[in-house]
Design a protein around this motif. Structure first.
Motif, PDB file in Angstrom:
ATOM      1  N   SER B 278       0.820  -1.208   0.000  1.00 15.86           N
ATOM      2  CA  SER B 278       0.000   0.000   0.000  1.00 15.86           C
ATOM      3  C   SER B 278       0.854   1.258   0.000  1.00 15.86           C
ATOM      4  N   THR B 280       0.138   3.812   1.391  1.00 17.45           N
ATOM      5  CA  THR B 280       0.057   4.444   2.709  1.00 17.45           C
ATOM      6  C   THR B 280       1.154   3.916   3.629  1.00 17.45           C
ATOM      7  N   SER B 329      -7.222   1.978  -2.156  1.00 13.89           N
ATOM      8  CA  SER B 329      -7.800   3.108  -1.428  1.00 13.89           C
ATOM      9  C   SER B 329      -9.119   2.707  -0.768  1.00 13.89           C
ATOM     10  N   ARG B 334      -8.408   6.376   3.808  1.00 16.05           N
ATOM     11  CA  ARG B 334      -7.651   7.350   4.595  1.00 16.05           C
ATOM     12  C   ARG B 334      -8.440   7.682   5.859  1.00 16.05           C
TER      13      ARG B 334
END
Lengths: 348, 344
Positions: B278, B280, B329, B334
Motif C-alpha cells: 500500500s 500508505t 484506497s 484514509r
C-alpha cells in the motif's frame, strides 16, 4: 523493384520542379536578404568562387539539433558539420535535445527567436516539428532535415532512402527464407509513428506480401533493445520455426539477436535490419545478426554541410524551395562487411 | 451518502463487511488468483502460451523486474518511493561497460565500482529523506535528474552501450544457467527469498513495516527510524544495480535513448502496488510482490502473443495500476491516522 529505385528520383524531380514554380510560396526572406545572391557567376575564377562561398557563410549562425547528441550516428554528423563549417567562419552550435521531444521543440523555438540563420535537425516524428519548421522558414531561417523526413518539407532533406532499403532487405530475407524452406517472419519497428518506422514498413510490407510470407507478429520496440529482446523471446516460443526478424534499427536488432541466441536458435533464425554501425558489426562478428542495410551515414553529415553552403550561396528565400536527396547504401553480411566502407561507422 | 456507506459496509453474517473481509486477505493471494485465471484464459485462447518453454520465458523476462520490485516494495513499505532507480539501473549497466572498455578497468572492477556508486546514491537518497526531511518523491526525482546529468557530462559518452564480446561475468549472469535454470531466474528467486526473510525474520525488517504503518508511533517507541529509512533506500539502490547488470547480460546492451528505463520503474511500482504494497506504507508482502511481478510478466507475454502493440499493452497496464490504486484506497481508506502521517 525498379519502380522503387526510380520513385525517389521522381520524388526529387517533382519537389525540385515545385521549388522553381513555387518561388513566391509563402515565406518572407528577411533573415537571408542579400546573403549570397544567385550563386557564383557563369564566368569566374576559383579564387573568386571561393571568396563568394566564404563570404556567404562567414558569421552565419547554424544550429544542429538531432534527436540526441550522444549517439554514434548523430555525433558522426556533428563532427562532419563542425569540420565543414568552422574553417568558413560559421558560428556553429549543437544543443542536446536528449531524446526529449518537448525539449527539442523548446530548443527550436529558442533558436527561431534568436534568429539563427539555419537549423539542421532530425525529426523525431513525421508531424511533431511541422509548426517549428514552417515558422522557422517564415522567419527567414533555412531548415535542413537529416535522415528523418516529416510532413513539413524543409529547404533540404538528406538521408537514407528507408523505403527502398527496407524493400531490398526484405528481398534478401525472402530469398534466405525460401532457400531454408521457411515462410514465417516477424517485424519489429521503432515507435510506429516516426518517419523511419513508416518508411521501412512501407518498404518491406509489400515484398513480404508478394512473396507470400506469413508475418506472425508486428510490434513496436520504441527503439529499446530490452523491449525488442522481450518481444523476440516471446515470439520465438510460439514460433520456433520462424525464419527471421525484420528490425528497424541495428541497436534494437542486437537485442533481438541476443534473444535468439538465448533461445538456442542462433544460425536458425535470422535478424535483418536497417543500419550497420560499429555496434552492429560487433554483433555480426558474434553471429547474432544476419544482414543489414549499411547506408552512408557519414555522407549524410557531409551532404548536409554541402546543402547549407548551397542554400546560402544561391540565396533563395527560406521555404521557397524544397529538395530531397538520398545517400547510397549496401546490404551487408559477413561476406562483404569488410569491403563495405559505409558499414561499421563509429567502431573504435 | 449514508446509504452509500451502508451499502459498502453491508454486513455479512459474521458481522464483517465485504471490505473488512477482503482487507483481511493478503492481496498477494488475490493477485495470484487473478494471474492464474489469466494463465487459464491464455492457455485456452492462445496457442503456444501454456508450454514449459514459454513459462520459462516469462520468468526470465520478469527476473530483473522482480528484483527491482522487491527493492521498490521495501521503500514503499517504509512510506517512501524511489524514482531514481531509473538512473541507478542504467548507470550501473552503462557505467560498468564504460569503465571497462574505455578506462582500463577489469570487468569485475567496473562492476564493483558501479555497485558502490549505486549504494552511495541510495545512502544520499536516504539521508536526504530521513535527516534533511525532504519528501522521497522530490528527493529521488531530483537525484534521478542530477545523477543522469552528471553521468552524461562527466562519464558516459553514448546513449547505447553494448556488452563487449569478451564479457565473462555479465554474460554468465544474463545468459548462464544453474542446474539447468537460467541464472536471471535464480537471481530473482534469491532476491525474493532474501526480501521475504528480511521483512519477516529480522528486527530491521519488522521495524520497517512498523515505521511505515505509523512513523510517529515508531519514533515515540524509540525505534531508530532514520537509519531504517536510509537502509530501505540502500536496499532499493542495490536491487536497481543488480537489475541493471542482469538486463545488460540478458539484452546484450543497455540503451537510455527514447526514455529507456522508465517502463521498468513503472512496472516495478505497479508490481508492488497490485501485489498489495500500500502507498500508505506498512502494508504488503513479498509474496504479493512476487505475484504482482508474475502478473505483469504474464500480461506482457500474452499481449505479445496476441500481437497487440506495446502501446496497447502499456495502456492496459496503466489501467490495471489505476484500478489497483482505487482498490487499495477502498480497502484501506484514509483516516485521521494516515492523514496525519501522510502518504505518497
Amino acid at each position: 523493384m525498379k519502380l522503387r529505385r526510380i520513385a525517389p528520383v521522381v520524388l526529387l524531380c517533382v519537389l525540385a520542379a515545385g521549388c522553381t514554380s513555387g518561388a513566391t510560396e509563402g515565406s518572407s526572406s528577411e533573415g537571408q536578404e542579400g546573403a549570397g545572391g544567385t550563386g557564383v557567376e557563369a564566368v569566374t575564377t576559383p579564387e573568386k568562387a571561393r571568396e563568394q562561398v566564404v563570404s556567404s557563410l562567414k558569421g552565419k549562425k547554424i544550429a544542429y539539433v538531432p534527436i540526441g547528441q550522444q549517439f554514434d550516428i548523430t555525433s558522426l554528423w556533428r563532427s562532419r558539420l563542425e569540420r565543414a563549417f568552422e574553417p568558413m567562419g560559421v558560428e556553429f552550435s549543437a544543443p542536446d535535445a536528449a531524446f526529449d521531444t518537448q525539449r527539442m521543440t523548446q530548443i527550436l523555438d529558442s533558436l527561431i527567436n534568436d534568429k539563427v540563420d539555419m537549423i539542421i535537425l532530425q525529426n523525431p516524428d513525421v508531424g511533431v516539428l511541422s509548426e517549428q519548421i514552417a515558422r522557422a522558414q517564415q522567419e527567414g531561417i533555412y531548415v535542413i532535415a537529416v535522415n528523418e523526413l516529416g510532413n513539413q518539407s524543409p529547404d533540404a532533406y538528406v538521408g537514407a532512402d528507408h523505403v527502398t532499403m527496407a524493400a531490398d532487405l526484405a528481398d534478401r530475407m525472402v530469398s534466405d527464407c525460401q532457400a531454408a524452406g521457411k515462410n514465417k517472419i516477424a517485424i519489429i519497428d521503432g515507435n510506429g509513428t516516426d518517419g523511419t518506422s513508416i518508411a521501412t514498413n512501407e518498404g518491406w510490407d509489400p515484398v513480404f506480401e508478394e512473396a507470400g510470407m506469413d508475418v506472425v507478429s508486428t510490434q513496436h520496440s520504441r527503439y529499446d533493445p530490452a523491449v525488442a529482446n522481450t518481444i523476440a523471446s516471446t515470439v520465438l516460443q510460439k514460433n520456433p520455426d520462424l525464419c527471421g526478424f525484420a528490425v528497424n534499427w541495428d541497436v534494437t536488432a542486437v537485442g533481438v539477436g541476443e534473444a535468439i541466441d538465448a533461445a538456442g536458435l542462433k544460425g536458425k533464425v535470422g535478424v535483418y535490419n536497417i543500419d550497420a554501425s560499429g555496434t552492429w558489426c560487433d554483433a555480426l562478428d558474434k553471429g547474432i545478426v544476419t544482414a543489414g542495410a549499411a547506408y552512408d551515414a557519414a555522407g549524410i553529415g557531409t551532404a548536409a554541410a554541402m546543402f547549407a553552403q548551397q542554400l546560402f550561396l544561391l540565396g533563395n528565400a527560406p521555404g521557397t524551395s524544397h529538395t530531397v536527396s538520398f545517400v547510397p547504401y549496401t546490404i551487408v553480411d559477413e561476406s562483404n562487411v569488410g569491403t563495405t566502407s559505409t558499414a561499421c561507422y563509429g567502431k573504435s | 451518502m449514508a446509504q452509500i456507506e451502508t451499502a459498502s459496509r453491508a454486513r455479512t453474517a459474521d458481522g464483517l463487511s465485504l471490505r473488512d473481509r477482503l482487507a483481511q486477505i493478503d492481496q498477494g493471494i488475490l493477485i495470484a488468483l487473478v494471474t492464474l485465471v489469466m494463465v487459464a484464459i491464455g492457455a485456452v485462447l492462445v496457442d503456444g502460451f501454456l508450454t514449459g518453454d514459454n513459462l520459462m520465458t516469462i520468468l526470465r523476462a520478469s527476473s530483473a523486474l522482480g528484483i527491482l520490485a522487491v527493492g521498490s516494495a521495501i521503500v514503499i513499505m517504509a512510506k517512501g518511493v524511489d524514482l531514481s532507480v531509473v538512473v541507478v539501473t542504467a548507470l550501473t549497466a552503462q557505467g560498468a561497460v564504460h569503465l571497462w572498455t574505455r578506462n582500463d578497468f577489469s570487468e569485475l572492477q567496473a562492476l564493483v565500482v558501479m555497485g558502490m556508486v549505486a549504494i552511495t546514491i541510495g545512502v544520499i537518497n536516504g539521508w536526504m529523506v530521513a535527516y534533511v526531511g525532504i519528501p522521497a518523491l522530490f528527493t529521488t526525482l531530483g537525484m534521478w535528474l542530477l545523477v543522469d546529468g552528471a553521468a552524461r557530462v562527466w562519464l558516459l559518452d553514448n546513449q547505447v552501450y553494448i556488452l563487449p564480446a569478451d564479457s565473462n561475468v555479465v554474460t554468465d549472469l544474463g545468459r548462464g544457467e544453474l542446474f539447468g535454470i537460467p541464472f536471471p531466474i535464480v537471481a530473482a528467486t534469491v532476491a525474493f527469498l532474501a526480501g521475504w526473510l528480511f521483512l519477516e525474520y529480522t528486527s530491521q525488517g519488522r521495524l520497517i513495516r512498523a515505521y511505515g504503518d505509523n512513523p510517529e508511533a515508531a519514533r515515540l517507541a524509540g525505534i531508530p527510524t532514520r537509519p531504517l529509512v536510509v537502509l530501505t533506500f540502500v536496499i532499493c539502490a542495490g536491487s536497481a544495480a543488480v537489475a541493471g547488470v542482469l538486463l545488460l547480460g540478458i539484452n546484450g546492451s543497455y540503451s537510455t535513448a527514447y526514455g529507456g528505463g522508465k517502463d521498468l520503474l513503472f512496472n516495478a511500482i505497479t508490481a508492488a502496488v497490485i501485489g498489495g504494497v500500500s502507498l500508505t506504507g506498512g502494508k504488503g508482502s513479498i509474496f504479493g510482490v512476487l505475484w504482482g511481478t508474475l502478473f505483469i510478466g504474464t500480461f506482457v507475454n500474452l499481449m505479445t502473443l496476441l500481437n497487440l502493440s506495446v502501446e496497447v499493452s502499456s495502456l492496459l497496464k496503466a489501467a490495471v495500476l489505476v484500478v489497483a490504486l482505487a482498490f487499495d484506497s477502498w480497502l484501506h481508506p484514509r483516516d485521521e491516522e494516515t492523514a496525519k502521517s501522510d502518504d505518497l
